[in-house]
Motif scaffolding. Structure first.
Motif, PDB file in Angstrom:
ATOM      1  N   GLN A  64      -0.471 -10.422   8.486  1.00  0.00           N
ATOM      2  CA  GLN A  64      -0.748 -10.578   7.072  1.00  0.00           C
ATOM      3  C   GLN A  64      -1.404 -11.935   6.805  1.00  0.00           C
ATOM      4  O   GLN A  64      -2.411 -12.033   6.051  1.00  0.00           O
ATOM      5  N   VAL A  65      -0.806 -12.946   7.395  1.00  0.00           N
ATOM      6  CA  VAL A  65      -1.387 -14.292   7.179  1.00  0.00           C
ATOM      7  C   VAL A  65      -2.811 -14.324   7.687  1.00  0.00           C
ATOM      8  O   VAL A  65      -3.736 -14.847   7.004  1.00  0.00           O
ATOM      9  N   ALA A  66      -3.028 -13.694   8.811  1.00  0.00           N
ATOM     10  CA  ALA A  66      -4.368 -13.670   9.374  1.00  0.00           C
ATOM     11  C   ALA A  66      -5.330 -12.972   8.417  1.00  0.00           C
ATOM     12  O   ALA A  66      -6.428 -13.507   8.100  1.00  0.00           O
ATOM     13  N   ASP A  67      -4.819 -11.844   7.913  1.00  0.00           N
ATOM     14  CA  ASP A  67      -5.662 -11.096   6.984  1.00  0.00           C
ATOM     15  C   ASP A  67      -5.958 -11.913   5.755  1.00  0.00           C
ATOM     16  O   ASP A  67      -7.131 -12.026   5.295  1.00  0.00           O
ATOM     17  N   LEU A  68      -4.878 -12.493   5.240  1.00  0.00           N
ATOM     18  CA  LEU A  68      -5.030 -13.306   4.040  1.00  0.00           C
ATOM     19  C   LEU A  68      -5.990 -14.457   4.289  1.00  0.00           C
ATOM     20  O   LEU A  68      -6.894 -14.723   3.486  1.00  0.00           O
ATOM     21  N   ALA A  69      -5.751 -15.052   5.427  1.00  0.00           N
ATOM     22  CA  ALA A  69      -6.594 -16.200   5.751  1.00  0.00           C
ATOM     23  C   ALA A  69      -8.043 -15.769   5.880  1.00  0.00           C
ATOM     24  O   ALA A  69      -8.971 -16.436   5.334  1.00  0.00           O
TER      25      ALA A  69
END
Lengths: 164, 330
Positions: free
Chosen positions: A127-132
């Motif tokens: 998720q963080v990767a996606d968000l980032a």
């Protein structure tokens, strides 16, 4: 002799009288009485012996009874002792079992928590990767292609992980 | 001292004195005839033999003993009661006494003769103390001038001796005794129906003869003819003399047994005659108590001596035996 009153006829009469009395008394007094005395002596001896015997028997019976009582007491004491020991053992076993169960539960719970954490961490990472990526896309506005972005993000993440 | 001489005691003393002195004056008592031979009851004889009052008393003693024995042994029980108990106690007591005197075997063998002597003598002695003995009988004119004859009061068919002495003619005329002869004198004497059996020498001599005859028989039975070695021992001068002494002592035993019993009881009887003659009331009482004791004691002494003599006879003379053996060895 006549002056003294000693007279043959009277003397013989007295002798006969005494002998007759002796005979009669021998027959009807001394014999039965001495027999009775002897019989009584015997009877008394017998009853004393009998009493002795009965007393000994009673003493023996009492000893036997006390012996049995003592054995019974010992047996019940042993039984109680054994029960106590068994109870003790059972208690210890139960406690040990409970401790083991508790330990198991704790271990399982920790594993669960660990697994969830790892899972969540993985999810979070994606998720963080996606968000980032999303954010970076917005910021950089497609300046970079998707592969480059992803590589960058992964680097970032690896670094952060190494920091972790 | 003051308490002893209190008014009450003095009063009692005074009353006693009045009774004794008053009795002496108001109720004087005649002195019964005192003579050694037993009196023949006048007009009473069996198969021509006259019967003496001591013979009747002997039979009375026999009957008394037999009645006692009958009631004592009628229903013998394991648990003795009453008379049976008393008789058993007496016999056991004598058995133990005899064992002490002559040993177990002799005691068993000679208990009957010892007990019979004791019973017969004590019963005969104690009958003497019963009122009526020596005082109820037939009134007779005296046979001999030495008798104290009394006047009598007649109450119907019964005559009572008064204390008023009748002087016999012979005494009054200066003591020509021979002239009186056998004919009856004046006044009366009492011939009692009953007189203590042991105050007759025939009874005591009969007992002594039976005992000493029994001693010889028992001795021969126990030791065989060797028993007589005690009397006839010709191994030397000294033993021979000792044997003769032994013979005399056997005779002496008869005499001493006879006269000890006779003398004691006869003397007691005389005492009981004379004391009331002197003082009619009270004073004689202690003598009755004494005579009860003497009667028992003499019976016991005769019985014990009989047992001792019998016990000695069956024991061999150990000393003489050994001496004999030693001599044979030489």
């Amino acid at each position: 002799m006549e002056k003294l009153g000693i007279n043959g006829n009277f003397l013989i009469a007295q002798i006969i009288n005494f002998l007759l009395l002796l005979f009669v008394l021998q027959r009807f007094l001394y014999k039965p009485v001495t027999k009775m005395l002897a019989a009584r002596t015997k009877r008394v001896q017998e009853s004393l012996a009998e009493a002795d015997r009965v007393r000994q028997e009673a003493a023996a019976a009492r000893a036997e009874y006390e012996r049995q009582l003592e054995a019974e007491r010992r047996r019940s004491f042993d039984a109680a002792q054994q029960a106590i020991q068994e109870g003790q053992k059972a208690r210890e076993a139960i406690i040990a079992q409970a401790q083991k169960d508790a330990e198991d539960i704790r271990v399982r719970a920790r594993d669960e928590a660990e697994r969830e954490r790892v899972q969540m961490l993985a999810q979070l990472r994606t998720q963080v990767a996606d968000l980032a990526i999303l954010a970076s896309e917005k910021i950089i506005s497609q300046a970079l292609d998707r592969d480059v972005q992803r590589r960058l993000v992964n680097d970032f993440l690896t670094k952060t992980e190494a920091l972790n | 001292m003051r308490r002893l001489l209190s008014g009450r005691n003095l009063a009692i003393l005074a009353i006693l004195l009045v009774i004794t002195i008053g009795g002496r004056i108001l109720f004087p008592i005649p002195l019964p005839t005192i003579q050694l031979p037993a009196e023949k009851i006048p007009g009473l004889s069996i198969f021509g033999f006259p019967i003496t009052n001591t013979l009747i008393a002997t039979l009375l003693a026999d009957v008394t003993i037999l009645v006692l024995v009958y009631f004592a042994t009628r229903k013998m029980e394991m648990v003795p009661r009453g008379l049976q108990n008393v008789v058993e106690w007496v016999i056991e007591w004598f058995m133990n006494l005899a064992k002490d005197l002559a040993g177990e075997v002799s005691a068993r063998k000679f208990l009957p003769i010892m007990m019979t002597i004791f019973l017969l003598v004590i019963v005969a002695n104690w009958w003497e103390l019963v009122p009526g003995f020596d005082s109820i009988g037939i009134l007779e004119h005296p046979h001999s001038p030495n008798m104290r004859a009394y006047e009598i009061d007649e109450v119907g068919p019964i005559g009572i001796l008064t204390p008023r002495l009748v002087q016999s003619d012979e005494q009054a005329s200066g003591g020509e005794h021979s002239s009186g002869g056998e004919e009856s004198g004046k006044g009366y004497v009492l011939v009692p129906f009953l007189r203590a059996a042991t105050t007759d020498l025939n009874l005591t001599l009969a007992l002594a003869l039976v005992v000493m005859f029994w001693v010889q028989v028992s001795g021969v039975r126990a030791l065989g003819l060797g028993y007589f070695k005690k009397f006839f021992d010709f191994r030397g001068v000294i033993p021979a003399i000792v044997g003769i002494l032994e013979l005399f002592s056997e005779v002496g035993k008869i005499i001493s047994l006879t006269f000890r019993l006779f003398g004691n009881i006869f003397a007691g009887q005389v005492l009981i005659f004379v004391i009331p003659f002197l003082i009619p009331f009270l004073v004689v009482l202690p003598f009755y108590g004494l005579e009860v004791f003497v009667g028992f004691m003499q019976a016991l002494v005769f019985a014990v001596l009989a047992m001792v003599f019998l016990g000695q006879a069956v024991v061999s003379h150990e000393g003489g035996h050994e001496e004999h053996k030693a001599e044979a060895g030489h």
